[in-house]
Design a protein around this motif. Structure first.
Motif, short mmCIF file in Angstrom:
data_model
loop_
_atom_site.label_atom_id
_atom_site.label_comp_id
_atom_site.label_asym_id
_atom_site.label_seq_id
_atom_site.Cartn_x
_atom_site.Cartn_y
_atom_site.Cartn_z
N PRO A 119 0.82 -1.41 -0.12
CA PRO A 119 -0.11 0.02 0.00
C PRO A 119 0.91 1.25 -0.02
O PRO A 119 0.58 2.19 -0.71
N PHE A 120 2.17 1.23 0.65
CA PHE A 120 2.63 2.37 0.77
C PHE A 120 3.54 3.04 -0.65
O PHE A 120 3.44 3.96 -1.05
N LEU A 121 3.78 1.66 -1.50
CA LEU A 121 4.34 2.20 -3.02
C LEU A 121 2.98 2.84 -3.62
O LEU A 121 3.58 3.53 -4.48
N SER A 122 1.98 2.77 -3.39
CA SER A 122 0.65 3.34 -4.19
C SER A 122 0.88 4.92 -3.74
O SER A 122 0.05 5.63 -4.17
N LEU A 123 1.46 5.46 -2.71
CA LEU A 123 1.14 6.60 -2.16
C LEU A 123 2.40 7.60 -2.46
O LEU A 123 2.56 8.50 -2.07
N VAL A 124 3.32 7.07 -3.26
CA VAL A 124 4.56 7.88 -3.71
C VAL A 124 4.81 7.81 -5.25
O VAL A 124 4.14 6.86 -5.62
N HIS A 178 14.14 11.19 4.13
CA HIS A 178 13.57 10.04 4.23
C HIS A 178 12.40 10.15 5.33
O HIS A 178 11.42 9.83 5.05
N ILE A 179 12.64 10.94 6.17
CA ILE A 179 11.67 11.42 7.37
C ILE A 179 10.59 12.07 6.71
O ILE A 179 9.56 11.90 6.85
N GLU A 180 10.88 13.13 5.54
CA GLU A 180 9.87 13.98 4.91
C GLU A 180 8.94 13.00 4.18
O GLU A 180 7.80 13.05 4.04
N LEU A 181 9.84 11.68 3.26
CA LEU A 181 8.77 10.86 2.56
C LEU A 181 8.09 10.07 3.70
O LEU A 181 6.80 9.63 3.08
N THR A 182 8.53 9.76 4.55
CA THR A 182 7.57 8.97 5.46
C THR A 182 6.58 9.82 5.97
O THR A 182 5.45 9.30 6.46
N ARG A 183 6.63 11.08 6.38
CA ARG A 183 5.37 11.87 6.63
C ARG A 183 4.56 11.94 5.78
O ARG A 183 3.27 11.87 5.88
N ASN A 184 5.02 12.09 4.35
CA ASN A 184 4.00 12.14 3.42
C ASN A 184 3.22 10.88 3.14
O ASN A 184 1.91 10.95 3.09
#
Length: 349
Positions: A119-124, A178-184
């Motif tokens: 699911p996470f790959l669908s969000l980037v 990396h933290i910013e991408l995780t927050r997104n």
């Protein structure tokens, strides 16, 4: 300017989180970890490992990942991975990580954590993955082809952070993307499917970056690092062989005297003394005196760590049990988080 503004905002969030941790550490969850590609060195210790111990002592729910799957982002072999993983656990225990208060676990032993990748790959977006500076830097450093796993490993790191709902992650400035991408990812999932994840914060520390003994970045591949597991004799030999220069008077000048300055920085970080003060105290005694001083400082600092490490190394069954228990606890958390994700997405059948 945009980068300066984003760093200023990251620093503001970090400062606010440190304040909150000081008020109620038990209300927060930490995720941090390392790839088992070799022995942990003093750069790792002063960069993040020591912070994990500090946060554990503040009562923070501490999770420490041995990122074995991330070894194959830029390598074609998993040779020695078991040896490196257990070696890493010995280092963690030696520096003060308490398995009663911290969960030590491996990627490959926690299937539900890795299933969050889907699911996470669908969000980037592709562009977000391609512009991540750390991915580019690691590809260039390794000379390895850009594999799908290397391209998407920032998403995998988001899985690491969010599976246990960590809200604080000790990082260096270079890891903030990396933290910013995780927050997104957390924000987009919560907006699309319903709130499941917290917004993690990168915890920045004021510890200076510890260079290798040659003044370059401390790296296992450069052979310029003091490993936590080194004996006093191995450490002394490495410091003795470190490259300095022909100038007798010791000065702190990282740009023009990288080898000398790296030794001074090592002593400064371990003693809390100002680098200029250390340089002045050695003065005209030369590089030999500086190396003897640094060897003494390192030995004094590392002696209790080496003693604890030797005690745990003599109990291999206990070390294996600590990892098995950590894997069990991590699986419980990951299974619960994945169940919440599936429910939020309407995928419970």
């Amino acid at each position: 300017m945009a980068n300066e503004e984003s760093f200023a905002e990251a620093q503001r969030r970090s400062d606010a989180m440190w304040k909150s941790l000081g008020e109620d550490g038990g209300a927060h969850t930490l995720l941090s970890g390392d790839r088992p590609t070799g022995r942990l060195h003093l750069g790792h210790y002063f960069g993040t490992v020591r912070e994990r111990v500090r946060l554990q002592e503040m009562g923070v729910n501490t999770n420490i990942l041995i990122a074995d799957y991330q070894v194959i982002t830029d390598r074609d072999t998993t040779a020695h991975i078991t040896e490196y993983a257990y070696d890493m656990i010995l280092d963690y225990l030696a520096v003060g990580i308490d398995p009663e208060r911290a969960t030590i676990f491996c990627h490959s032993a926690v299937p539900a954590l890795n299933q969050l990748m889907l699911p996470f790959l669908s969000l980037v977006s592709e562009s977000e993955l391609l512009r991540n500076p750390t991915v580019k830097a690691e590809q260039e450093a390794s000379g390895h082809a850009l594999t799908g796993l290397l391209l998407t490993y920032p998403v995998h790191q988001a899985c690491d952070i969010l599976f246990c709902k960590a809200d604080c992650v000790p990082v260096g400035k270079d890891q903030l993307p990396h933290i910013e991408l995780t927050r997104n990812i957390a924000r987009r999932f919560n907006e699309r499917y319903g709130k499941v994840f917290p917004m993690p914060v990168g915890l920045l520390s004021d510890t200076p970056l510890l260079p290798g003994l040659d003044g370059r970045k401390m790296s296992k591949s450069y052979g310029n690092s003091i490993a936590i597991s080194m004996t006093a004799e191995e450490t002394a030999k490495l410091i003795r062989k470190s490259k300095t220069d022909s100038e007798r008077t010791i000065t702190f000048d990282p740009e023009n005297r990288p080898g000398v300055s790296a030794l001074i920085t090592t002593a400064s970080v371990m003693t809390g003394r100002d680098p200029e003060e250390i340089a002045d105290s050695i003065g005209d005694a030369g590089a030999g005196a500086l190396k003897r001083y640094v060897t003494e400082v390192v030995d004094d600092y590392m002696a209790p760590i080496r003693e604890r490490r030797a005690a745990f190394a003599a109990q291999p069954a206990l070390v294996r049990e600590i990892l098995h228990e950590g894997n069990r606890r991590a699986n419980e958390v990951a299974d619960e988080t994945l169940a919440q994700v599936r429910e939020a997405m309407g995928m419970v059948y």
